[in-house]
Design a protein around this motif. Sequence first.
Motif, mmCIF file in Angstrom:
data_model
loop_
_atom_site.group_PDB
_atom_site.id
_atom_site.type_symbol
_atom_site.label_atom_id
_atom_site.label_comp_id
_atom_site.label_asym_id
_atom_site.label_seq_id
_atom_site.Cartn_x
_atom_site.Cartn_y
_atom_site.Cartn_z
ATOM 1 N N ILE A 1 0.849 -1.190 0.000
ATOM 2 C CA ILE A 1 0.000 0.000 0.000
ATOM 3 C C ILE A 1 0.886 1.241 0.000
ATOM 4 O O ILE A 1 1.808 1.352 0.807
ATOM 5 C CB ILE A 1 -0.938 0.000 1.224
ATOM 6 C CG1 ILE A 1 -1.938 -1.154 1.120
ATOM 7 C CG2 ILE A 1 -1.671 1.340 1.337
ATOM 8 C CD1 ILE A 1 -2.815 -1.344 2.347
ATOM 9 N N VAL A 2 0.595 2.171 -0.913
ATOM 10 C CA VAL A 2 1.353 3.422 -0.991
ATOM 11 C C VAL A 2 0.458 4.648 -0.798
ATOM 12 O O VAL A 2 0.956 5.768 -0.705
ATOM 13 C CB VAL A 2 2.148 3.530 -2.316
ATOM 14 C CG1 VAL A 2 3.193 2.418 -2.398
ATOM 15 C CG2 VAL A 2 1.238 3.524 -3.520
ATOM 16 N N ALA A 3 -0.863 4.419 -0.732
ATOM 17 C CA ALA A 3 -1.805 5.507 -0.481
ATOM 18 C C ALA A 3 -3.130 4.896 -0.052
ATOM 19 O O ALA A 3 -3.441 3.758 -0.411
ATOM 20 C CB ALA A 3 -2.000 6.361 -1.731
ATOM 21 N N GLY A 4 -3.881 5.665 0.703
ATOM 22 C CA GLY A 4 -5.181 5.168 1.139
ATOM 23 C C GLY A 4 -6.126 6.292 1.483
ATOM 24 O O GLY A 4 -5.720 7.460 1.623
ATOM 25 N N LEU A 5 -7.398 5.930 1.609
ATOM 26 C CA LEU A 5 -8.432 6.859 2.033
ATOM 27 C C LEU A 5 -9.630 6.070 2.515
ATOM 28 O O LEU A 5 -9.721 4.853 2.314
ATOM 29 C CB LEU A 5 -8.831 7.826 0.914
ATOM 30 C CG LEU A 5 -9.466 7.296 -0.374
ATOM 31 C CD1 LEU A 5 -10.929 6.891 -0.219
ATOM 32 C CD2 LEU A 5 -9.378 8.365 -1.441
ATOM 33 N N CYS A 6 -10.554 6.787 3.139
ATOM 34 C CA CYS A 6 -11.794 6.184 3.637
ATOM 35 C C CYS A 6 -12.961 7.081 3.243
ATOM 36 O O CYS A 6 -12.889 8.303 3.381
ATOM 37 C CB CYS A 6 -11.712 6.051 5.155
ATOM 38 S SG CYS A 6 -13.181 5.319 5.908
ATOM 39 N N LEU A 7 -14.027 6.473 2.747
ATOM 40 C CA LEU A 7 -15.281 7.178 2.460
ATOM 41 C C LEU A 7 -16.344 6.615 3.396
ATOM 42 O O LEU A 7 -16.594 5.405 3.389
ATOM 43 C CB LEU A 7 -15.725 6.948 1.016
ATOM 44 C CG LEU A 7 -15.036 7.747 -0.062
ATOM 45 C CD1 LEU A 7 -15.480 7.264 -1.439
ATOM 46 C CD2 LEU A 7 -15.335 9.226 0.083
#
Length: 137
Positions: free
Chosen positions: A44-50
């Motif tokens: 994983i090199v980037a993430g987000l949450c909605l």
Amino acid sequence: MPELHIEPLAEPLWPLLNKFYRSHNSSMKALKGGRLWVARDSAIVAGLCLSPVVGGQWLTGVFVDPAYRGQGLAARLIQQAVAEVEGTVWLLCHPDLEGVYQRMGFSQDTVLPQSLSERLVRYKRNKPMIAMGFSIT
């Protein structure tokens, strides 16, 4: 930029995103009830949450590995994550990030749902914060 895979993160793998945040000394956390998205290279090199809120989605946890910054990865990740949502996508961020999110179509000219308005008031007690929104049509 190498070809990265951007995809939702299956619920059993959610601890991996929290591990990613911790590995970068970030206080961000994946929110239960949200939909997590990641960009992967070999890891994983980037993430987000909605997370669902009245009238749309709350975007949190946007974080890109420093080695991958400056290449538009956050914008690609957000664009793909919100492609199928309806309503407005809101975020709360430090004022220094306003230009970054403006380039993605977000603006401060937005009406927050009550739950996010209350959070913004609480957050602003401890640090500078602004609210931004982007309407999906």
